[in-house]
Write an enzyme that holds these catalytic residues in place. Structure first.
Site, short mmCIF file in Angstrom:
data_model
loop_
_atom_site.label_atom_id
_atom_site.label_comp_id
_atom_site.label_asym_id
_atom_site.label_seq_id
_atom_site.Cartn_x
_atom_site.Cartn_y
_atom_site.Cartn_z
N TYR A 33 0.85 -1.19 0.00
CA TYR A 33 0.00 0.00 0.00
C TYR A 33 0.88 1.24 0.00
O TYR A 33 1.81 1.36 0.80
CB TYR A 33 -0.89 0.00 1.25
CG TYR A 33 -1.78 1.22 1.35
CD1 TYR A 33 -2.82 1.43 0.43
CD2 TYR A 33 -1.60 2.16 2.35
CE1 TYR A 33 -3.64 2.54 0.53
CE2 TYR A 33 -2.43 3.28 2.45
CZ TYR A 33 -3.44 3.46 1.54
OH TYR A 33 -4.26 4.56 1.63
N ASP A 73 9.19 2.85 0.24
CA ASP A 73 8.10 3.49 0.96
C ASP A 73 8.22 3.09 2.42
O ASP A 73 7.78 2.01 2.82
CB ASP A 73 6.75 3.05 0.36
CG ASP A 73 5.57 3.63 1.13
OD1 ASP A 73 5.79 4.25 2.18
OD2 ASP A 73 4.43 3.44 0.67
N LYS A 109 3.66 8.82 8.92
CA LYS A 109 3.30 8.24 10.23
C LYS A 109 4.19 8.72 11.38
O LYS A 109 3.93 9.78 11.92
CB LYS A 109 3.22 6.71 10.10
CG LYS A 109 2.10 6.35 9.10
CD LYS A 109 1.62 4.93 9.13
CE LYS A 109 0.32 4.81 8.33
NZ LYS A 109 0.42 4.13 7.06
#
Ligand SMILES: *Cc1c(COP(=O)(O)O)cnc(C)c1O
Length: 421
Positions: A140, A228, A256
């Site tokens: 994702y 990522d 995050k």
């Protein structure tokens, strides 16, 4: 009260939530509405306390509401909330990231992980003059059009492969490859983007030397390798997954953890690669709230809590929890595996750890997670409301809190074992 709030929310917010996984769709039932959080706990609108393993899906790595971060936010907010001009805190933030991650010379702050991956892909295309990108299924990378194909996390949870509303032209240059299989690359490909530790289809670690082989393959074809690290960055080690594996990508994406719970993302790389970005180069990217003074204050305050000993502590905590959960399942005679890399792990109710998205989906969709989730929630432990998410123990999860969780997991596991038979 949750029922009431959820009904009210659904009248004015699509599905009642601002991010799909929160809706409890994949586990059923009504989401709890959070009133406040502190340390390892969240309290819902009915006053129930939960030991929290959602932890905002990663940002709250130091626990909820650490006084150091709250103080930093209070101080910063007294000086204004956004300026549209550069600040000292942005320099400090970039220096901190660059110091931690070998190979990140310069870094641009954005406001989400999605912005970071979207721009890294644009940058790779601009730098190479090539259009095609390769991603792995089940990885994702946020919700930018070109990256939604075969995504994990909420995309997987909703049972849709990708998303409607994404024109075929937007994904025409996205090639999706199966994880843990060496993809075919050639000189038409700008970038290979991946989660170095995939954690949005459950945790599905790479095979031995897989990342090293991808690095060589990218070099051979002049393809830029994008890590990522929106989950793994500053979580798995001080310098993230590139440090953990000793593999250096060309571009990094962060999110995050770096915002300390406020909206922030970042992308970075070598001086040369990053010189393609405006105002130095002709790849455009901008943001009204980028480098926001409150977000940078929160992020810097959290970084100060994340020294080497913090990473040792996190790993000890995660090991204690995964071992204890494994024992609870074994004791109840439930098939379960807990694939883990460092402090990052997830639960699959199956006999063998998945090695790719197909296997992860088979393992995740047998209905067991849903039962375990509710069994834990009713006993005061909040896991992520979907089978594809990792657990996020934090620095605030003491041994005592972990042991309580394990005790509760023993009861929950026995309950679902009884209901299965
Ligand atoms: C969460 C996540 C994103 C998206 O970040 P947002 O801040 O939600 O836009 C991208 N990549 C990975 C690996 C993620 O886990």
């Amino acid at each position: 009260m949750s029922e009431e709030l959820f009904s009210r929310a659904k009248l004015v917010i699509p599905g009642g939530v601002n991010s799909p996984v929160r809706s409890f769709r994949s586990v059923g039932g009504t989401p709890y509405f959070v009133n406040r959080a502190e340390g390892p706990y969240v309290w819902d609108s009915e006053g129930n306390r939960y030991i929290d393993y959602v932890m905002s899906y990663g940002p709250a790595i130091a626990g909820h509401c650490p006084p150091q971060i709250i103080d930093a936010i209070q101080q910063a907010s007294g000086n204004g909330t956004s300026y549209g001009a550069p600040t000292l805190a942005e320099i400090e933030m970039a220096e901190e990231i660059s110091n931690r991650v070998d190979g990140v010379d310069t870094v641009r702050l954005v406001s989400s992980g999605t912005e970071a991956t979207m721009t890294a892909v644009r940058l790779a295309r601009g730098a190479t003059g090539r259009d095609k990108i390769v991603k792995f299924s089940g990885h994702y990378h946020g919700h930018a059009d070109s990256l939604l194909a075969a995504g994990g996390s909420g995309v997987a949870n909703q049972g849709i492969s990708g998303s409607s509303g994404v024109p075929s032209s937007a994904v025409a240059d996205t090639i999706v490859a199966p994880w843990n299989t060496i993809p075919e690359l050639d000189s038409s490909i700008a970038a290979l983007i991946l989660e170095p530790i995939p954690a949005n289809m459950g945790v599905v670690p790479s095979n031995e030397n897989f990342l090293q082989e991808l690095r060589s393959l990218c070099d051979k074809h002049g393809v830029l390798l994008i890590f990522d690290e929106v989950i793994t960055g500053f979580r798995i080690a001080r310098g993230g997954a590139s440090q953990w594996y000793g593999v250096t990508p060309d571009l990094w994406c962060f999110g995050k953890v770096i915002g300390g719970g406020l909206p922030m993302g970042a992308y970075g790389g070598s001086l040369e690669a990053m010189s393609n970005i405006a105002p130095l180069g002709d790849v455009y990217q901008a943001g009204t709230l980028s480098g926001n003074p409150i977000a940078t204050a929160a992020g810097l305050a959290q970084f100060r809590l994340l020294d080497e000993s913090a990473y040792e502590r996190l790993e000890i905590t995660a090991n204690r929890l995964s071992k204890g959960l494994g024992e609870a399942f074994a004791n109840a005679g439930i098939d379960a595996v807990l694939p883990q890399v460092g402090s990052l792990f997830s639960i699959f109710f199956t006999q063998q750890s998945p090695t790719n998205f197909d296997e992860a989906q088979n393992a995740a969709e047998n209905g067991q997670y849903k039962r375990f989730f509710h069994s834990m929630l009713s006993r005061g432990v909040a896991l992520a409301p979907g089978p594809y998410e990792a657990l996020f123990p934090s620095l605030a999860h003491t041994d005592e809190v972990i042991d309580q969780t394990i005790e509760i997991a023993h009861e929950a596991a026995l309950e679902i074992a009884n209901s299965n038979s």
